[in-house]
Enzyme design. Sequence first.
Site, short mmCIF file in Angstrom:
data_model
loop_
_atom_site.label_atom_id
_atom_site.label_comp_id
_atom_site.label_asym_id
_atom_site.label_seq_id
_atom_site.Cartn_x
_atom_site.Cartn_y
_atom_site.Cartn_z
N ASP A 69 64.74 70.37 111.13
CA ASP A 69 65.36 70.52 112.44
C ASP A 69 64.56 71.56 113.20
O ASP A 69 64.27 72.64 112.67
CB ASP A 69 66.83 70.91 112.34
CG ASP A 69 67.56 70.52 113.62
OD1 ASP A 69 67.64 69.31 113.91
OD2 ASP A 69 68.01 71.41 114.37
N SER A 70 64.18 71.22 114.40
CA SER A 70 63.23 72.08 115.11
C SER A 70 63.51 72.05 116.60
O SER A 70 64.29 71.24 117.09
CB SER A 70 61.80 71.61 114.82
OG SER A 70 61.70 70.20 114.90
N ASP A 153 54.69 69.49 123.29
CA ASP A 153 53.33 70.01 123.03
C ASP A 153 52.47 70.15 124.30
O ASP A 153 51.75 71.14 124.42
CB ASP A 153 52.60 69.12 122.01
CG ASP A 153 53.06 69.38 120.59
OD1 ASP A 153 53.70 70.43 120.35
OD2 ASP A 153 52.79 68.54 119.72
P1 ITT Z 1 65.09 63.74 113.42
O1 ITT Z 1 66.41 64.44 113.59
O2 ITT Z 1 65.23 62.31 113.03
O3 ITT Z 1 64.16 64.48 112.52
P2 ITT Z 1 64.76 64.56 116.20
O4 ITT Z 1 63.70 64.32 117.24
O5 ITT Z 1 66.19 64.26 116.59
O6 ITT Z 1 64.36 63.74 114.89
P3 ITT Z 1 65.35 67.39 116.11
O7 ITT Z 1 66.80 67.19 116.34
O8 ITT Z 1 64.89 68.39 115.11
O9 ITT Z 1 64.63 66.03 115.69
O10 ITT Z 1 64.70 67.73 117.54
C1 ITT Z 1 63.45 68.32 117.61
C2 ITT Z 1 62.96 68.25 119.04
O11 ITT Z 1 62.26 69.48 119.33
C3 ITT Z 1 61.91 67.14 119.19
O12 ITT Z 1 62.51 65.93 119.59
C4 ITT Z 1 60.98 67.74 120.22
O13 ITT Z 1 61.48 67.52 121.52
C5 ITT Z 1 61.02 69.23 119.92
N1 ITT Z 1 59.95 69.59 118.95
C6 ITT Z 1 60.10 69.90 117.64
N2 ITT Z 1 58.93 70.11 117.06
C7 ITT Z 1 57.99 69.91 118.02
C8 ITT Z 1 56.60 69.97 118.04
O14 ITT Z 1 55.90 70.21 116.93
N3 ITT Z 1 55.98 69.73 119.19
C9 ITT Z 1 56.66 69.45 120.31
N4 ITT Z 1 57.99 69.36 120.39
C10 ITT Z 1 58.66 69.59 119.24
#
Ligand code: ITT
Length: 203
Positions: A69-70, A153
């Site tokens: 989660d990010s 990004d």
């Molecule tokens: P999963 O839950 O299936 O893993 P998700 O896209 O819903 O996919 P998150 O809830 O963790 O995942 O949301 C992370 C969002 O944060 C992601 O959709 C991007 O908009 C942003 N994000 C995370 N890591 C990133 C990165 O390395 N580069 C750019 N944006 C990023």
Amino acid sequence: MQLLLATHNRGKRREWLPLLAGLDIELLLPDDLGLTDEIAETGTTYRENALIKARALAALSGLPALADDSGLEVDALEGAPGVYSARYHLGDDAVRYRALLKALADVPEGARGARFRCLAALVLPDGREFLTEGVCEGVIAFEPCGEAGFGYDPVFYMPERGVTMAQLSAEEKNRISHRARAAQQMCEVLVRELGVRREEGRE
Ligand code: ITT
């Protein structure tokens, strides 16, 4: 050992596969097991959501599951969009980063600090749970630049490198990103706690 990479985000998958490539594990994706349903992210922290996703996929598959989660934390927005980064705006990644640029239109250069954060959660079928975290500091650019990567990004500028995250090659991003930092620690956990072997000739 088999490990399920519990994400439906294609950008994350592309990054995680090489980050775990040095380990003697067979990586599976939810699609490989017909697990296509999104898991509702009902937590209010990265930690909670990472655990929700990993627990759900470990339970459905009976395999160790690794979730990420990010999000992007912007100082001028008091840490938003943060855990809600994927849902900051309806639409695709470009819609979201353009909405962010608009929200920051009047924020001057010295006040555009931000960071990416990644919480990785590993849940084992026996109930053991491990969490690791990685952070990557930068600033929000005034214009998008670069085509690589995903999400925010193109607007995440790293002053010490003079480029956005989307201008880095996949290999470069995987050396310095928040996800890479969480992954390095997770590789240590897999080796130390689960006895996973590192493959020869790889880090
Ligand atoms: P999963 O839950 O299936 O893993 P998700 O896209 O819903 O996919 P998150 O809830 O963790 O995942 O949301 C992370 C969002 O944060 C992601 O959709 C991007 O908009 C942003 N994000 C995370 N890591 C990133 C990165 O390395 N580069 C750019 N944006 C990023």
